[in-house]
Write an enzyme that holds these catalytic residues in place. Structure first.
Site, short mmCIF file in Angstrom:
data_model
loop_
_atom_site.label_atom_id
_atom_site.label_comp_id
_atom_site.label_asym_id
_atom_site.label_seq_id
_atom_site.Cartn_x
_atom_site.Cartn_y
_atom_site.Cartn_z
CG PHE A 173 -1.96 1.03 1.23
CD1 PHE A 173 -3.10 0.87 0.44
CD2 PHE A 173 -1.84 2.18 1.99
CE1 PHE A 173 -4.09 1.83 0.42
CE2 PHE A 173 -2.84 3.15 1.96
CZ PHE A 173 -3.96 2.98 1.18
CG ASP B 202 0.30 -3.10 6.82
OD1 ASP B 202 -0.81 -3.49 7.24
OD2 ASP B 202 0.46 -2.00 6.25
CE1 TYR C 59 -9.04 1.75 7.27
CE2 TYR C 59 -8.15 2.88 9.19
CZ TYR C 59 -8.03 2.49 7.87
OH TYR C 59 -6.91 2.82 7.16
CE LYS C 60 -7.54 -1.61 5.47
NZ LYS C 60 -8.18 -0.68 4.54
NE ARG D 75 -9.91 -3.40 -2.43
CZ ARG D 75 -9.32 -2.77 -1.41
NH1 ARG D 75 -8.10 -3.12 -1.03
NH2 ARG D 75 -9.93 -1.79 -0.79
#
Length: 395
Positions: free
Chosen positions: A126, A195, A220-221, A369
């Site tokens: 990312f 990560d 938050y995922k 996605r």
């Protein structure tokens, strides 16, 4: 009803996690973007109202002690720990993933010692991880080497100080071999930094079991902590007394209220703290984690694989041949909890899907996605999403 729709009904009826869906605020939309922002747990608004009206509104400053605000970063870290395979006392919650990546990388270089002047970073990471790694390398006098995760083992040398890798690739959903890569990093005498943003809450991680040195992740995922919810930092217990944070804030001081001009780090996971915790979002996260009570990460992983298997089967059945192509590995050992499909006009396709009540996301230049959160996504959702996708790309 089609054969696939009938199977979806049967699979949902047999799903031991199906009842968890009632713990979330959902509607008629098929929500397959929990790998970007998890759905709202239904009880969170009431808990946040209590934090605002009573803890802040009535108790005010007393809430740092009486409502447990001061100890929230470690307390919530201990709530997250079982979800990533860590014992208590090794995770602190606070700041963003980017800030925690910076802390972890700089501290890793400092722990690696003299003669090690190179940082390896996932070349497909990312973007923010790459930006932070580049800055950390400049600040520590290291050379930054981007490498494909599968090639990281061969790229290691006696110069390697730290290796920053993603457990799951955010574009493709590829799951990397954390145990093997961590072992290779250690064999080279370097520090492994992982990560976990796209794996925590979706599959077993095993931080303690596999000897991971440092890890970071967002909440938050798949942890459903809410937009901008604080991230977390894991520091393996036997490294904590050597963890030298590049951001030595007053919250990580051994005597935070001593107000001394000189810095003396606290012991334990507290060393990962920096400044005043973001209490409102942190306590919303703490409430959100209640949905995990009584839930096994292994059961979540089993359902995740079943959902993604079924989705791929439905996509193959419903979409015209050659119209979309999966870039997510078919092998379970190499798959996270998302499916990425390559599609020439992916941006326009996703817009039409969202208009028809199927929410995923688009990644430039040509990737659709879809994230599967087993706590609230069912097999009927999967069948409907693939059917609407097939109708959309055929139209």
């Amino acid at each position: 009803m089609s054969e696939l729709a009938s199977r979806a009904t049967e699979l949902d009826a047999a799903d031991e996690l199906a009842g968890l869906r009632e713990r979330f605020v959902l509607d008629d939309v098929v929500y397959l973007d929990g790998n970007s922002l998890g759905a709202l747990p239904a009880h969170v608004p009431g808990r946040v109202e209590d934090v605002v009206r009573r803890q802040w509104g009535e108790l005010r400053i007393r809430s740092w002690d009486e409502s447990g605000w001061w100890t929230a970063p470690e307390r919530i870290g201990d709530r997250i720990a079982p979800l990533v395979g860590a014992a208590a006392g090794q995770i602190v919650v606070g700041d963003s993933t980017s800030v925690n990546v910076f802390k972890a990388l700089v501290a890793a270089v400092r722990m690696a010692g003299e003669g090690r002047d190179e940082i390896l970073v996932d070349a497909t990471t990312f973007p923010t991880d790459g930006y932070i790694a580049e800055s950390a390398a400049r600040m520590t006098g290291c050379t930054l080497r981007p490498v494909a995760p599968a090639e990281a083992g061969a790229a290691l040398s006696g110069r390697t100080a730290a290796v920053l890798l993603n457990h799951v690739d955010y574009r493709t959903g590829r799951l990397y071999d954390l145990p093997a890569l961590t072992t290779a990093v250690h064999a080279a005498g370097a520090i492994a930094v992982w990560d976990l943003c796209h794996s925590a809450g979706a599959l077993p991680v095993g931080l303690d079991e596999h000897g991971v040195d440092l890890a970071v992740g967002c909440t938050y995922k798949y942890l459903n902590g809410g937009p901008g919810a604080p991230a977390y930092l894991y520091v393996r217990r036997d490294l904590q007394d050597r963890f030298d944070s590049p951001l030595p804030g007053w919250n990580s001081h051994a005597e935070p209220f001593g107000m001394r001009p000189g810095y003396e780090p606290a012991s334990g996971a507290v060393r990962g703290r920096v400044g005043t915790p973001d209490i409102l979002s942190m306590l919303a996260l703490e409430a959100a984690l209640d949905v995990w009570d009584g839930v096994s990460v292994e059961a979540v992983r089993a359902k995740s694989l079943a959902l993604t298997d079924f989705f791929l089967e439905c996509v193959a059945a419903y979409t015209p041949a050659g119209r979309v192509e999966s870039v997510t590995p078919a092998a379970h050992a190499e798959r996270g909890s998302q499916v990425a499909l390559r599609c020439d006009d992916a941006g326009e396709v996703m817009e039409r899907l969202i208009e028809r009540g199927v929410v995923g996301d688009f990644r430039h230049p040509d990737v659709l996605r879809f994230g599967f959160t087993p706590l609230y996504v069912g097999f009927a959702d999967v069948e409907r999403a693939a059917r609407v996708l097939g109708e959309t790309v055929a139209g």
